[in-house]
Design a protein around this motif. Structure first.
Motif, short mmCIF file in Angstrom:
data_model
loop_
_atom_site.label_atom_id
_atom_site.label_comp_id
_atom_site.label_asym_id
_atom_site.label_seq_id
_atom_site.Cartn_x
_atom_site.Cartn_y
_atom_site.Cartn_z
N THR A 23 -1.74 -62.08 34.59
CA THR A 23 -2.48 -62.21 33.37
C THR A 23 -2.99 -63.93 33.05
O THR A 23 -3.70 -64.11 32.25
CB THR A 23 -1.38 -61.99 32.22
N ASP A 24 -2.71 -64.68 34.07
CA ASP A 24 -3.02 -66.11 33.71
C ASP A 24 -4.28 -66.47 34.62
O ASP A 24 -4.84 -67.51 34.61
CB ASP A 24 -1.96 -67.13 34.61
N VAL A 25 -4.83 -65.25 35.36
CA VAL A 25 -6.16 -65.46 35.93
C VAL A 25 -7.25 -64.61 35.44
O VAL A 25 -7.10 -63.37 35.10
CB VAL A 25 -6.08 -65.03 37.38
N SER A 26 -8.32 -65.04 35.07
CA SER A 26 -9.31 -64.54 34.37
C SER A 26 -10.30 -63.74 35.09
O SER A 26 -10.51 -63.95 36.33
CB SER A 26 -10.28 -65.01 33.26
N SER A 27 -11.05 -62.70 34.95
CA SER A 27 -12.37 -62.22 35.84
C SER A 27 -13.32 -63.27 36.27
O SER A 27 -13.77 -63.42 37.30
CB SER A 27 -13.10 -60.97 35.12
N ALA A 28 -13.33 -64.36 35.27
CA ALA A 28 -14.26 -65.50 35.38
C ALA A 28 -13.88 -66.13 36.96
O ALA A 28 -14.41 -66.68 37.66
CB ALA A 28 -14.56 -66.23 34.26
N ASP A 29 -12.40 -66.40 36.59
CA ASP A 29 -11.76 -67.19 37.63
C ASP A 29 -12.11 -66.60 38.91
O ASP A 29 -12.08 -67.28 40.14
CB ASP A 29 -10.34 -67.25 37.30
N VAL A 30 -11.69 -65.12 38.91
CA VAL A 30 -11.75 -64.49 40.16
C VAL A 30 -13.09 -64.66 40.85
O VAL A 30 -13.35 -64.79 41.89
CB VAL A 30 -11.42 -62.85 39.92
N LEU A 31 -14.21 -64.47 40.06
CA LEU A 31 -15.64 -64.44 40.32
C LEU A 31 -15.80 -65.99 41.05
O LEU A 31 -16.73 -66.01 42.00
CB LEU A 31 -16.67 -64.00 39.34
N GLN A 32 -15.35 -66.93 40.04
CA GLN A 32 -15.59 -68.19 40.57
C GLN A 32 -15.01 -68.52 42.04
O GLN A 32 -15.51 -69.03 42.98
CB GLN A 32 -15.04 -69.29 39.73
N ASP A 33 -13.77 -67.91 42.28
CA ASP A 33 -13.26 -68.11 43.46
C ASP A 33 -13.91 -67.59 44.48
O ASP A 33 -14.00 -67.98 45.76
CB ASP A 33 -11.74 -67.68 43.53
N LEU A 34 -14.52 -66.32 44.38
CA LEU A 34 -15.28 -65.74 45.50
C LEU A 34 -16.31 -66.42 45.79
O LEU A 34 -16.68 -66.29 46.89
CB LEU A 34 -15.62 -64.10 44.80
N ALA A 35 -17.12 -67.04 44.69
CA ALA A 35 -18.46 -67.70 44.90
C ALA A 35 -18.18 -68.86 45.77
O ALA A 35 -18.75 -69.01 46.74
CB ALA A 35 -18.82 -68.27 43.58
N LEU A 36 -16.85 -69.64 45.60
CA LEU A 36 -16.36 -70.69 46.37
C LEU A 36 -16.15 -70.25 47.86
O LEU A 36 -16.57 -71.03 48.88
CB LEU A 36 -15.32 -71.43 45.55
N GLN A 37 -15.47 -69.01 47.89
CA GLN A 37 -15.35 -68.57 49.47
C GLN A 37 -16.50 -68.18 49.95
O GLN A 37 -16.66 -68.42 51.18
CB GLN A 37 -14.19 -67.29 49.33
N VAL A 38 -17.58 -67.64 49.34
CA VAL A 38 -18.92 -67.25 50.12
C VAL A 38 -19.70 -68.70 50.46
O VAL A 38 -20.04 -68.51 51.49
CB VAL A 38 -19.62 -66.49 49.01
N GLU A 39 -19.56 -69.37 49.56
CA GLU A 39 -20.29 -70.69 49.83
C GLU A 39 -19.62 -71.43 50.96
O GLU A 39 -20.09 -72.04 51.88
CB GLU A 39 -20.18 -71.65 48.44
N GLY A 40 -18.26 -71.31 51.12
CA GLY A 40 -17.59 -72.05 52.07
C GLY A 40 -17.59 -71.35 53.57
O GLY A 40 -17.05 -71.66 54.62
N GLY A 41 -17.94 -70.01 53.44
CA GLY A 41 -18.05 -69.28 54.76
C GLY A 41 -17.26 -68.13 55.05
O GLY A 41 -16.95 -67.58 56.15
N GLY A 42 -16.40 -67.73 54.16
CA GLY A 42 -15.74 -66.63 54.32
C GLY A 42 -14.41 -66.51 53.11
O GLY A 42 -14.48 -67.50 52.14
N THR A 43 -13.49 -65.80 53.22
CA THR A 43 -12.33 -65.60 52.59
C THR A 43 -10.93 -66.42 53.24
O THR A 43 -11.05 -66.89 54.43
CB THR A 43 -12.12 -64.02 52.29
N ASP A 44 -9.91 -66.37 52.45
CA ASP A 44 -8.76 -67.17 52.90
C ASP A 44 -8.19 -66.15 54.35
O ASP A 44 -7.84 -66.84 55.07
CB ASP A 44 -7.59 -66.98 52.17
N GLU A 45 -8.45 -65.03 54.45
CA GLU A 45 -8.20 -64.23 55.43
C GLU A 45 -9.16 -64.24 56.72
O GLU A 45 -8.79 -63.78 57.70
CB GLU A 45 -7.73 -62.63 55.08
N GLY A 46 -9.82 -65.14 56.47
CA GLY A 46 -11.04 -65.20 57.35
C GLY A 46 -12.42 -64.83 57.08
O GLY A 46 -12.81 -64.44 55.96
N GLU A 47 -13.29 -64.59 58.05
CA GLU A 47 -14.75 -64.12 57.46
C GLU A 47 -14.60 -62.48 57.26
O GLU A 47 -13.97 -61.88 57.47
CB GLU A 47 -15.62 -64.07 59.04
#
Length: 129
Positions: free
Chosen positions: A101-125
């Motif tokens: 409940t402490d993570v908003s949808s905006a937080d999730v989308l921002q994290d995804l944007a950072l992952q995409v910009e960085g080249g992948g997700t925490d689990e890899g590409e």
């Protein structure tokens, strides 16, 4: 002919569309009588125009040939769009289903944007990028 849009760019554009939609929902919830909001269709239309291929159909093609060409040419672009929306939905659903409940949808989308910009997700590409 336009070069196909890279999947990372498509994912970033989808994140923008979802972020814009959430902001619009927030503004409408605050004031249901608002009439000054853009519906966001411009961003969706622009993304479709940029991802969909331009197809030249010869005049002598049969209906079956037209269907085959359009399916082949458009199929990849549709798959690219669906993959981007699926990735965003999956990440939003994982956080929702985990009960965080402490993570908003905006937080999730921002994290995804950072992952995409960085080249992948925490689990890899990601296979979707």
């Amino acid at each position: 002919m336009l070069a196909p849009m890279e999947q990372r760019e498509v994912v970033k554009r989808v994140i923008g569309i979802l972020t814009e939609a959430r902001e619009m929902q927030r503004l409408l919830e605050a004031d249901l009588e608002r009439e000054d909001l853009d519906t966001g269709a411009g961003a969706v239309t622009a993304l479709l125009n940029e991802t969909m291929p331009h197809i030249a159909i010869p005049d002598d093609f049969t209906v079956e040939e037209v269907v085959a060409v359009v399916g082949r040419e458009v199929g990849g672009a549709v798959e690219q769009l669906v993959s981007a929306f699926t990735l965003a939905f999956t990440m939003l659903a994982q956080v929702h289903d985990s009960g965080q409940t402490d993570v908003s949808s905006a937080d999730v989308l921002q994290d995804l944007a950072l992952q995409v910009e960085g080249g992948g997700t925490d689990e890899g590409e990601s296979p979707l990028m």
